[in-house]
Design a protein around this motif. Structure first.
Motif, short mmCIF file in Angstrom:
data_model
loop_
_atom_site.label_atom_id
_atom_site.label_comp_id
_atom_site.label_asym_id
_atom_site.label_seq_id
_atom_site.Cartn_x
_atom_site.Cartn_y
_atom_site.Cartn_z
N TYR A 150 0.83 -1.20 0.00
CA TYR A 150 0.00 0.00 0.00
C TYR A 150 0.86 1.25 0.00
N ILE A 151 0.28 2.34 -0.46
CA ILE A 151 0.82 3.68 -0.27
C ILE A 151 0.01 4.28 0.88
N VAL A 152 0.72 4.78 1.89
CA VAL A 152 0.06 5.27 3.10
C VAL A 152 0.32 6.77 3.22
N GLY A 153 -0.74 7.53 3.44
CA GLY A 153 -0.63 8.96 3.67
C GLY A 153 -1.40 9.34 4.92
N GLY A 154 -0.89 10.31 5.66
CA GLY A 154 -1.58 10.70 6.88
C GLY A 154 -1.41 12.16 7.21
N LEU A 155 -2.36 12.65 8.00
CA LEU A 155 -2.37 14.03 8.49
C LEU A 155 -2.67 14.01 9.98
N GLY A 156 -2.15 15.00 10.70
CA GLY A 156 -2.42 15.09 12.12
C GLY A 156 -2.62 16.53 12.54
N LEU A 157 -3.30 16.70 13.66
CA LEU A 157 -3.54 18.01 14.24
C LEU A 157 -3.46 17.86 15.75
N GLY A 158 -2.75 18.79 16.41
CA GLY A 158 -2.60 18.70 17.85
C GLY A 158 -2.58 20.05 18.50
N ILE A 159 -2.83 20.07 19.80
CA ILE A 159 -2.76 21.30 20.59
C ILE A 159 -2.00 20.99 21.88
N MET A 160 -1.16 21.93 22.27
CA MET A 160 -0.40 21.78 23.51
C MET A 160 -1.31 22.19 24.67
N LEU A 161 -1.72 21.21 25.48
CA LEU A 161 -2.57 21.48 26.64
C LEU A 161 -1.79 22.17 27.75
#
Length: 171
Positions: free
Chosen positions: A51-62
Motif C-alpha cells: 500500500y501507499i500510506v498517507g496521513g495528516l495530524g492536528l494537535g494542541i499543547m494542553l
C-alpha cells in the motif's frame, strides 16, 4: 492521485523548512496553547498486499510540552482500502537545543473496506523532533502497537513495531 498528494505534501514541507532554515526561534513551539499540523507518507503492507500510506495530524499543547492530538491515515493501492483514526497524547521534553525528545501513547481504530471487521489497537511511541526552521520540525522515532481482539486466523501477528517519520508545522 495519491502519489501526487504525497509528493506535494513532502515538497511543501521541504520548501517551508528551507525557507525557515536557520531562523531564530521566538516563543517555544511546544508551549501551552500552540497548535501543530503534521503530514507523513510511507509504504505499508497488509493482507499480503503493498500500500501507499498517507496521513495528516492536528494537535494542541494542553500544557507546556504536553500535546493532545488526532491523526488520520489512508492506505491506497490495493484492496481492501484501509483507514485509521488515532487520538493520542505526546510529551515533548524541554531541552535547550534543537533536538526535542518525545514519548507518547495512543489508541487507534482501523476501518477496512469490505467485509473485514474493524480493529482497535493501543500503542506507544518514542523519538525526537529536530528543528528545521522557525516553526518546522522533522520527527523520527519508533512506534509499537498492540491489536485488541485480534483474530489469529485473519492476522499473522497481533502487534507491530516500526519506525515513524513526519514533518510538523507549529503555529
Amino acid at each position: 492521485m495519491v502519489r501526487k498528494f504525497l509528493l506535494a505534501a513532502v515538497a511543501s514541507g521541504t520548501l517551508i523548512a528551507s525557507a525557515h532554515a536557520g531562523a531564530e526561534m521566538g516563543a517555544d513551539v511546544f508551549s501551552r496553547g500552540r497548535v501543530h499540523a503534521s503530514a507523513f507518507g510511507t509504504l505499508g503492507s497488509a493482507f499480503n498486499h503493498d500500500y501507499i500510506v498517507g496521513g495528516l495530524g492536528l494537535g494542541i499543547m494542553l500544557l507546556d510540552g504536553l500535546e493532545l492530538g488526532l491523526d488520520g491515515e489512508a492506505w491506497f493501492g490495493a484492496k481492501p482500502k484501509i483507514y485509521k483514526v488515532s487520538p493520542g497524547i505526546r510529551y515533548v521534553f524541554p531541552t535547550s537545543g534543537s533536538l526535542k525528545p518525545y514519548v507518547g501513547v495512543f489508541a487507534k481504530r482501523t476501518y477496512f473496506e469490505g467485509n473485514i471487521k474493524d480493529l482497535d489497537s493501543v500503542g506507544g511511541r518514542a523519538g525526537v523532533y529536530s528543528r528545521m526552521g522557525e516553526h518546522v520540525y522533522a520527527g523520527g522515532g519508533i512506534v509499537h502497537e498492540e491489536y485488541k481482539n485480534c483474530d489469529r486466523t485473519v492476522y499473522t501477528t497481533c502487534s507491530s513495531t516500526a519506525p515513524e517519520f513526519n514533518i510538523s508545522l507549529w503555529f
